[in-house]
Every structure is written in C-alpha cells, then in structure tokens.
Design an enzyme around this catalytic site. Structure first.
Site, PDB file in Angstrom:
ATOM      1  N   LEU A  63      89.194 -38.890  53.725  1.00  0.00           N
ATOM      2  CA  LEU A  63      90.535 -38.904  54.278  1.00  0.00           C
ATOM      3  C   LEU A  63      90.861 -40.357  54.596  1.00  0.00           C
ATOM      4  CD1 LEU A  63      90.517 -35.883  56.789  1.00  0.00           C
ATOM      5  CD2 LEU A  63      91.510 -35.958  54.495  1.00  0.00           C
ATOM      6  N   ASP A  64      92.114 -40.765  54.374  1.00  0.00           N
ATOM      7  CA  ASP A  64      92.505 -42.134  54.691  1.00  0.00           C
ATOM      8  C   ASP A  64      92.221 -42.447  56.150  1.00  0.00           C
ATOM      9  OD1 ASP A  64      93.439 -42.260  52.116  1.00  0.00           O
ATOM     10  OD2 ASP A  64      95.547 -41.975  52.656  1.00  0.00           O
ATOM     11  N   LYS A  65      92.084 -43.709  56.453  1.00  0.00           N
ATOM     12  CA  LYS A  65      91.770 -44.123  57.818  1.00  0.00           C
ATOM     13  C   LYS A  65      92.779 -43.579  58.816  1.00  0.00           C
ATOM     14  CE  LYS A  65      91.009 -48.260  60.640  1.00  0.00           C
ATOM     15  NZ  LYS A  65      90.962 -49.746  60.654  1.00  0.00           N
ATOM     16  N   HIS A  96      95.349 -41.691  47.858  1.00  0.00           N
ATOM     17  CA  HIS A  96      96.616 -41.644  48.616  1.00  0.00           C
ATOM     18  C   HIS A  96      97.622 -40.667  47.993  1.00  0.00           C
ATOM     19  CE1 HIS A  96      95.280 -44.827  51.126  1.00  0.00           C
ATOM     20  NE2 HIS A  96      95.577 -45.845  50.342  1.00  0.00           N
TER      21      HIS A  96
END
Length: 245
Positions: A101-103, A183
């Site tokens: 998962l993105d930051k 993303h």
C-alpha cells in the site's frame, strides 16, 4: 531447526528470554530437559514442552494489519518506518507484507510467511479482488463511472481491467479492482478527471478489514478468515485442473 528459534516462532517470547528459560531448565524435548538453545529439533516429530505445556510448531502464520498512513509496506527501510516495525519484538522474523500500500494509503494489509499464498493473492492471472474506499476531490458523475467500469488509459500498453464502482455518498465511493498496478487507484481517478484525497483498502479477496481493529494494530486471522483464503487457493487449483495438495 534450533530449539530457541522453534520456541520464538511459537510467539512465546523474545530470543533472549527464550534462551534464558532454556538454560533454566524450563524446556523439554522428548521428555528430557534440554539446556542448550542451539540444540536441533524436528518441528514435525519432536515433542517439545515449555513451562510444562506442549508446544506445536506453526509452519505458517497469518496476521491482519490495519496499516496507518506514514508507514511503508516493506520488510525493512533505512529511512522510513515499515509495517513490520509495528509488530512486537517477539514475533517471528520471517514475516512479510503481501503486496504494498502506498505510504499515504491506509487499510488492510495481510502479513504472513506463506509465500505460496502471497503469490496466489498477487498474481495478475488470479484476478483477486482488491476493494478500496476512496474519498474524492469532486463528485463523481455517470460518465466517469462508466469509464472506470470499462477500463481507462493510465499511460500503459493496455487499458486497466474493468473496475466495480459503488457510490457511498457524495465524493465517496468504493472501487474494486482485479489487478494491482503502481498507484493504480489514484491514476484511474486522475484519468477520468477526478482526484483521490484519501484512500483505504478494505478488502482483499475474501479477507475484509476488521472495523474494530485500530490503525497501526494487528491481530491473528481467525480460523474462518484463514479458511476463506485457503478456499480461494483450492478453487484456483481446481479451475486449473490441479488436484494435488
């Protein structure tokens, strides 16, 4: 396997505490007290007790993590805190996150040491659904929904696979994908003229984020949740004509 590693992997304490207890005579192997942490044991056949209770080795373990924003989905990073930094020191040392998962993205992350299951969940050929709660900069319209449901151009060779859109309220939707490009959710919404301002994964395959699990916390999967993941794996084997265990 070393005796101290066996007991650590059973989540009975830190390596230093386990070694201390072994030397104190609190561990038996095959009915005999063993005082050497480095003694080799067979996790499948040796009968091992710790503080008077028999311990059974778990080859694979499965945790649900409610990932908070600001943490990277990696096993280690020289500059950033990782999702494994959220786990206590007495957890086994072979864990890894299934996917990323993105930051700045929150939500469901499966943490395990089961590489085969991770492959099943992440392989593009398996079409495992990932469902996200998306807060948007602007209201979404029917044209944008149709585009997302048909697949959109995010600058790659092919259009994205069709997504499922469900409106929760104004500027708030769920988006369900069967692929996991870099993303991807943000790029898809940008491609249709909208922007994601908050993103949270709430489901991966049969596994749904526990609404009672606080951000930054984790827990073992229940027997039912594990069975759901294993059932998905078995169904995939049957579909491919593989009936071997």
């Amino acid at each position: 396997m070393r005796l101290d590693k066996f007991l650590c992997d059973c989540n009975l304490g830190t390596r230093s505490q386990i070694k201390k207890d072994i030397r104190a005579g609190l561990v038996t192997v095959g009915g005999s007290v063993v005082r050497k942490p480095e003694q080799q044991v067979s996790e499948g056949t040796d009968e091992i007790t710790y503080r008077g209770e028999r311990r059974v080795y778990e080859k694979f373990v499965y945790y649900m993590l409610h990932k908070p924003a600001g943490i990277v989905s990696a096993t280690e990073d020289k500059r950033e805190r990782t999702v494994l930094d959220l786990f206590s020191d007495d957890c086994r040392d072979d864990l890894f996150p299934v996917g990323r998962l993105d930051k700045d993205t929150e939500g469901l992350l499966l943490i395990t040491n089961d590489g085969a299951l991770a492959h099943e969940l992440l392989s593009p050929a398996k079409h495992v659904e990932k469902e996200y709660e998306c807060h948007l900069a602007a209201s979404i319209d029917e044209t944008q929904i149709r585009q997302l449901e048909q697949g959109v151009d995010i600058g790659e060779k092919d259009l994205t696979k069709p997504a499922a859109v469900h409106i929760l309220e104004d500027k708030k939707i769920t988006l369900t994908l069967t692929e996991g490009k870099f993303h991807q959710v943000k790029r898809m919404l940008h491609a249709v003229g909208n922007e994601v301002v908050y993103l949270k994964r709430i489901r991966m395959g049969s596994l749904t984020l526990d609404p009672g699990l606080p951000r930054g916390s984790y827990r073992r999967l229940t027997a039912e949740e594990c069975a759901g993941l294993m059932n998905n794996r078995n169904l995939e084997k049957e579909k491919n004509g593989d009936t071997n265990d």
